[in-house]
Write a protein that holds these residues in place. Structure first.
Motif, PDB file in Angstrom:
ATOM      1  N   ILE A   9       0.841  -1.207   0.000  1.00  0.00           N
ATOM      2  CA  ILE A   9       0.000   0.000   0.000  1.00  0.00           C
ATOM      3  C   ILE A   9       0.871   1.251   0.000  1.00  0.00           C
ATOM      4  CG2 ILE A   9      -1.577   1.369   1.445  1.00  0.00           C
ATOM      5  CD1 ILE A   9      -2.945  -1.279   2.206  1.00  0.00           C
ATOM      6  N   SER A  10       1.900   1.261   0.837  1.00  0.00           N
ATOM      7  CA  SER A  10       2.791   2.420   0.913  1.00  0.00           C
ATOM      8  C   SER A  10       3.489   2.679  -0.409  1.00  0.00           C
ATOM      9  CB  SER A  10       3.834   2.217   2.005  1.00  0.00           C
ATOM     10  OG  SER A  10       3.228   2.133   3.251  1.00  0.00           O
ATOM     11  N   SER A  11       3.964   1.620  -1.057  1.00  0.00           N
ATOM     12  CA  SER A  11       4.673   1.813  -2.327  1.00  0.00           C
ATOM     13  C   SER A  11       3.724   2.307  -3.426  1.00  0.00           C
ATOM     14  CB  SER A  11       5.374   0.526  -2.752  1.00  0.00           C
ATOM     15  OG  SER A  11       4.459  -0.519  -2.940  1.00  0.00           O
ATOM     16  N   ILE A  12       2.505   1.834  -3.437  1.00  0.00           N
ATOM     17  CA  ILE A  12       1.540   2.309  -4.434  1.00  0.00           C
ATOM     18  C   ILE A  12       1.184   3.770  -4.184  1.00  0.00           C
ATOM     19  CG2 ILE A  12      -0.862   2.066  -5.200  1.00  0.00           C
ATOM     20  CD1 ILE A  12      -0.499  -0.940  -4.968  1.00  0.00           C
ATOM     21  N   VAL A  13       1.024   4.145  -2.912  1.00  0.00           N
ATOM     22  CA  VAL A  13       0.706   5.534  -2.593  1.00  0.00           C
ATOM     23  C   VAL A  13       1.871   6.453  -2.965  1.00  0.00           C
ATOM     24  CG1 VAL A  13       0.217   7.136  -0.703  1.00  0.00           C
ATOM     25  CG2 VAL A  13      -0.977   4.955  -0.814  1.00  0.00           C
ATOM     26  N   VAL A  14       3.102   6.025  -2.682  1.00  0.00           N
ATOM     27  CA  VAL A  14       4.276   6.825  -3.052  1.00  0.00           C
ATOM     28  C   VAL A  14       4.318   7.002  -4.569  1.00  0.00           C
ATOM     29  CG1 VAL A  14       6.805   6.779  -3.181  1.00  0.00           C
ATOM     30  CG2 VAL A  14       5.661   6.269  -1.028  1.00  0.00           C
ATOM     31  N   PHE A  15       4.100   5.930  -5.299  1.00  0.00           N
ATOM     32  CA  PHE A  15       4.127   6.013  -6.757  1.00  0.00           C
ATOM     33  C   PHE A  15       2.996   6.892  -7.288  1.00  0.00           C
ATOM     34  CE2 PHE A  15       3.831   4.147 -11.090  1.00  0.00           C
ATOM     35  CZ  PHE A  15       5.137   4.407 -11.486  1.00  0.00           C
ATOM     36  N   ALA A  16       1.818   6.791  -6.698  1.00  0.00           N
ATOM     37  CA  ALA A  16       0.685   7.619  -7.131  1.00  0.00           C
ATOM     38  C   ALA A  16       0.924   9.092  -6.813  1.00  0.00           C
ATOM     39  CB  ALA A  16      -0.601   7.132  -6.465  1.00  0.00           C
ATOM     40  N   LEU A  17       1.504   9.379  -5.654  1.00  0.00           N
ATOM     41  CA  LEU A  17       1.774  10.773  -5.295  1.00  0.00           C
ATOM     42  C   LEU A  17       2.809  11.400  -6.222  1.00  0.00           C
ATOM     43  CD1 LEU A  17       1.744  10.739  -1.392  1.00  0.00           C
ATOM     44  CD2 LEU A  17       0.108  11.822  -2.925  1.00  0.00           C
ATOM     45  N   SER A  18       3.673  10.587  -6.797  1.00  0.00           N
ATOM     46  CA  SER A  18       4.660  11.141  -7.732  1.00  0.00           C
ATOM     47  C   SER A  18       3.988  11.647  -9.008  1.00  0.00           C
ATOM     48  CB  SER A  18       5.727  10.099  -8.066  1.00  0.00           C
ATOM     49  OG  SER A  18       5.209   9.084  -8.887  1.00  0.00           O
ATOM     50  N   TYR A  19       2.816  11.107  -9.321  1.00  0.00           N
ATOM     51  CA  TYR A  19       2.081  11.580 -10.496  1.00  0.00           C
ATOM     52  C   TYR A  19       1.203  12.786 -10.188  1.00  0.00           C
ATOM     53  CZ  TYR A  19       3.447   7.764 -13.510  1.00  0.00           C
ATOM     54  OH  TYR A  19       4.170   6.903 -14.280  1.00  0.00           O
ATOM     55  N   PHE A  20       0.653  12.835  -8.981  1.00  0.00           N
ATOM     56  CA  PHE A  20      -0.330  13.860  -8.666  1.00  0.00           C
ATOM     57  C   PHE A  20       0.219  15.068  -7.920  1.00  0.00           C
ATOM     58  CE2 PHE A  20      -2.972   9.939  -8.909  1.00  0.00           C
ATOM     59  CZ  PHE A  20      -3.668  10.304 -10.050  1.00  0.00           C
ATOM     60  N   LEU A  21       1.383  14.937  -7.309  1.00  0.00           N
ATOM     61  CA  LEU A  21       1.955  16.035  -6.542  1.00  0.00           C
ATOM     62  C   LEU A  21       3.176  16.574  -7.275  1.00  0.00           C
ATOM     63  CD1 LEU A  21       1.589  17.561  -3.862  1.00  0.00           C
ATOM     64  CD2 LEU A  21       3.173  15.945  -2.826  1.00  0.00           C
ATOM     65  N   PRO A  22       3.125  17.809  -7.729  1.00  0.00           N
ATOM     66  CA  PRO A  22       4.288  18.358  -8.431  1.00  0.00           C
ATOM     67  C   PRO A  22       5.473  18.485  -7.478  1.00  0.00           C
ATOM     68  CG  PRO A  22       2.505  19.979  -8.303  1.00  0.00           C
ATOM     69  CD  PRO A  22       2.026  18.741  -7.645  1.00  0.00           C
ATOM     70  N   GLY A  23       6.641  18.160  -7.993  1.00  0.00           N
ATOM     71  CA  GLY A  23       7.845  18.236  -7.183  1.00  0.00           C
ATOM     72  C   GLY A  23       8.281  16.919  -6.592  1.00  0.00           C
ATOM     73  N   VAL A  24       7.466  15.874  -6.762  1.00  0.00           N
ATOM     74  CA  VAL A  24       7.817  14.537  -6.286  1.00  0.00           C
ATOM     75  C   VAL A  24       8.152  13.690  -7.505  1.00  0.00           C
ATOM     76  CG1 VAL A  24       7.026  12.485  -5.056  1.00  0.00           C
ATOM     77  CG2 VAL A  24       6.271  14.738  -4.318  1.00  0.00           C
ATOM     78  N   HIS A  25       9.352  13.121  -7.507  1.00  0.00           N
ATOM     79  CA  HIS A  25       9.811  12.355  -8.659  1.00  0.00           C
ATOM     80  C   HIS A  25      10.234  10.954  -8.214  1.00  0.00           C
ATOM     81  CE1 HIS A  25       9.864  16.237 -10.650  1.00  0.00           C
ATOM     82  NE2 HIS A  25      10.596  16.687  -9.635  1.00  0.00           N
TER      83      HIS A  25
END
Length: 117
Positions: A9-25
């Motif tokens: 769950i944590s890895s999916i959320v991290v990966f999803a936040l990289s798409y939706f939150l600018p500045g996270v790569h």
């Protein structure tokens, strides 16, 4: 088994936040898995030390300094994993807040907390 589900769950959320939150790569889902592992280790071993050392500041700010500690943990994770990059402290703060809220909601849905005595 619950640990593996929480890690997934944590890895999916991290990966999803990289798409939706600018500045996270995050470069890949494998990098997101490493981020989840390192964040788990940092939250287990380093965060209690930081919380203990900053008790006066945390009490003075009525607990809001814990958000700063979470952002610092995320920035330390950024330092250790080359495939994970944050653009600044504000991005780390937003990322840590959104990650915590998302993990909390998804863990309530998908993880069963059975206590066996």
């Amino acid at each position: 088994m619950n640990f593996i589900i929480k890690l997934f769950i944590s890895s999916i959320v991290v990966f999803a936040l990289s798409y939706f939150l600018p500045g996270v790569h995050v470069t890949s889902i494998v990098a997101a898995l490493w981020v989840a592992i390192v964040l788990g280790l940092l939250n287990t071993f380093l965060k209690p030390v930081l919380v203990f050392l900053t008790i006066p500041v945390t009490l003075f700010t009525l607990g809001l300094f814990l958000l700063v500690i979470n952002a610092m943990i995320v920035l330390i994770c950024d330092y250790f994993i080359p495939e994970f990059h944050l653009d600044g402290f504000i991005t780390a703060l937003l990322f840590s807040i959104l990650l915590s809220v998302s993990q909390s909601i998804l863990n309530k849905i998908f993880v069963s907390e059975k206590i066996i005595l």
